[in-house]
Design a protein around this motif. Structure first.
Motif, PDB file in Angstrom:
ATOM      1  N   UNK A   1       0.838  -1.200   0.000  1.00 13.27           N
ATOM      2  CA  UNK A   1       0.000   0.000   0.000  1.00 13.27           C
ATOM      3  C   UNK A   1       0.874   1.252   0.000  1.00 13.27           C
ATOM      4  N   UNK A   2       0.723   2.066  -1.061  1.00 13.32           N
ATOM      5  CA  UNK A   2       1.467   3.319  -1.126  1.00 13.32           C
ATOM      6  C   UNK A   2       0.706   4.373  -0.321  1.00 13.32           C
ATOM      7  N   UNK A   3       1.289   5.545  -0.161  1.00 13.95           N
ATOM      8  CA  UNK A   3       0.722   6.590   0.697  1.00 13.95           C
ATOM      9  C   UNK A   3      -0.681   7.025   0.273  1.00 13.95           C
ATOM     10  N   UNK A   4      -1.009   6.920  -1.007  1.00 12.39           N
ATOM     11  CA  UNK A   4      -2.346   7.311  -1.481  1.00 12.39           C
ATOM     12  C   UNK A   4      -3.421   6.324  -1.040  1.00 12.39           C
ATOM     13  N   UNK A   5      -3.013   5.191  -0.477  1.00 11.02           N
ATOM     14  CA  UNK A   5      -3.966   4.170  -0.041  1.00 11.02           C
ATOM     15  C   UNK A   5      -4.192   3.068  -1.059  1.00 11.02           C
ATOM     16  N   UNK A   6      -3.612   3.202  -2.250  1.00 12.91           N
ATOM     17  CA  UNK A   6      -3.755   2.187  -3.295  1.00 12.91           C
ATOM     18  C   UNK A   6      -2.687   1.121  -3.129  1.00 12.91           C
ATOM     19  N   UNK A   7      -3.041  -0.109  -3.514  1.00 10.32           N
ATOM     20  CA  UNK A   7      -2.081  -1.214  -3.475  1.00 10.32           C
ATOM     21  C   UNK A   7      -1.442  -1.412  -4.849  1.00 10.32           C
ATOM     22  N   UNK A   8      -0.148  -1.662  -4.824  1.00  7.10           N
ATOM     23  CA  UNK A   8       0.602  -2.039  -6.023  1.00  7.10           C
ATOM     24  C   UNK A   8       1.039  -3.483  -5.891  1.00  7.10           C
ATOM     25  N   UNK A   9       1.024  -4.223  -6.998  1.00 10.72           N
ATOM     26  CA  UNK A   9       1.702  -5.502  -7.050  1.00 10.72           C
ATOM     27  C   UNK A   9       3.188  -5.180  -7.128  1.00 10.72           C
ATOM     28  N   UNK A  10       3.985  -5.792  -6.245  1.00  9.60           N
ATOM     29  CA  UNK A  10       5.416  -5.518  -6.231  1.00  9.60           C
ATOM     30  C   UNK A  10       6.208  -6.820  -6.244  1.00  9.60           C
ATOM     31  N   UNK A  11       7.457  -6.689  -6.660  1.00  8.72           N
ATOM     32  CA  UNK A  11       8.388  -7.821  -6.674  1.00  8.72           C
ATOM     33  C   UNK A  11       9.720  -7.340  -6.109  1.00  8.72           C
ATOM     34  N   UNK A  12      10.242  -8.079  -5.129  1.00  8.97           N
ATOM     35  CA  UNK A  12      11.587  -7.794  -4.638  1.00  8.97           C
ATOM     36  C   UNK A  12      12.486  -8.951  -5.072  1.00  8.97           C
ATOM     37  N   UNK A  13      13.557  -8.606  -5.776  1.00  9.71           N
ATOM     38  CA  UNK A  13      14.558  -9.590  -6.195  1.00  9.71           C
ATOM     39  C   UNK A  13      15.783  -9.407  -5.302  1.00  9.71           C
ATOM     40  N   UNK A  14      16.134 -10.463  -4.572  1.00 12.54           N
ATOM     41  CA  UNK A  14      17.221 -10.424  -3.594  1.00 12.54           C
ATOM     42  C   UNK A  14      18.467 -11.113  -4.148  1.00 12.54           C
ATOM     43  N   UNK A  15      19.624 -10.651  -3.700  1.00 12.74           N
ATOM     44  CA  UNK A  15      20.899 -11.292  -4.045  1.00 12.74           C
ATOM     45  C   UNK A  15      21.815 -11.212  -2.833  1.00 12.74           C
ATOM     46  N   UNK A  16      22.355 -12.361  -2.440  1.00  7.49           N
ATOM     47  CA  UNK A  16      23.307 -12.410  -1.331  1.00  7.49           C
ATOM     48  C   UNK A  16      24.662 -11.934  -1.845  1.00  7.49           C
TER      49      UNK A  16
END
Length: 176
Positions: A144-159
């Motif tokens: 949920x961004x500050x406007x109150x709307x939800x975004x589909x998000x993806x976090x790609x991690x790397x060690x």
């Protein structure tokens, strides 16, 4: 710009630079040059320039282009600290555009409780921000961004090291 210096380098810079009456810009130039010269990976080789001014111009141009691309693609860069596989990751750093992308102050996002409170309840699992026994992995969730709307998000991690993990957090599209 943040330049990682060891404690020994900080002592040397502090003692030598200020005793020699160098300006802050000279100290910064020295630190950036030392950092760029110390890069080891072929993709991250230092920029070549005839003068320090040319180096700073190239570096500034590159930083501006990178920021423009990150903002256009709605990608935020993250650095996390790890206590090992199976443990929760600790948020250490968000790129400056995190505020633009999410509407929240990037320092608020560093607070785990604040960050987790913005994840859609159906997507918030106990191990969402835990480190698996992988070198690379991704997590998808609604945020949920500050406007109150939800975004589909993806976090790609790397060690990167035993304790350091980097990630790219992409805001894909608004949810229904």
């Amino acid at each position: 710009m943040s330049v990682g210096l060891t404690d020994d380098e900080k002592v040397v810079l502090g003692k030598q630079s200020f005793k020699q009456n160098r300006s802050v810009s000279q100290i910064i130039r020295f630190a950036v040059k030392k950092y760029l010269d110390g890069l080891r990976t072929p993709a991250a080789q230092p920029m070549q320039a005839e003068s320090t001014e040319e180096l700073f111009t190239k570096l500034g141009t590159q930083l501006a282009k990178n920021a423009d691309i990150l903002n256009s693609l709605r990608i935020t860069l993250i650095e996390l600290r790890s206590d090992g596989s199976g443990h929760p990751l600790h948020l250490n750093y968000f790129s400056d555009n995190a505020s633009t992308v999410t509407g929240y102050d990037k320092f608020d996002l560093l607070d785990s409780d604040f960050f987790h409170s913005r994840i859609h309840p159906d997507d918030l699992t106990e191990n969402l921000m835990n480190q698996p026994e992988l070198e690379h992995w991704e997590n998808l969730f609604r945020f949920k961004i500050a406007s109150g709307k939800y975004f589909n998000t993806r976090i790609s991690f790397k060690v990167m090291t035993e304790r350091r993990i980097i990630a790219a957090w992409r805001f894909l599209d608004l949810t229904d």
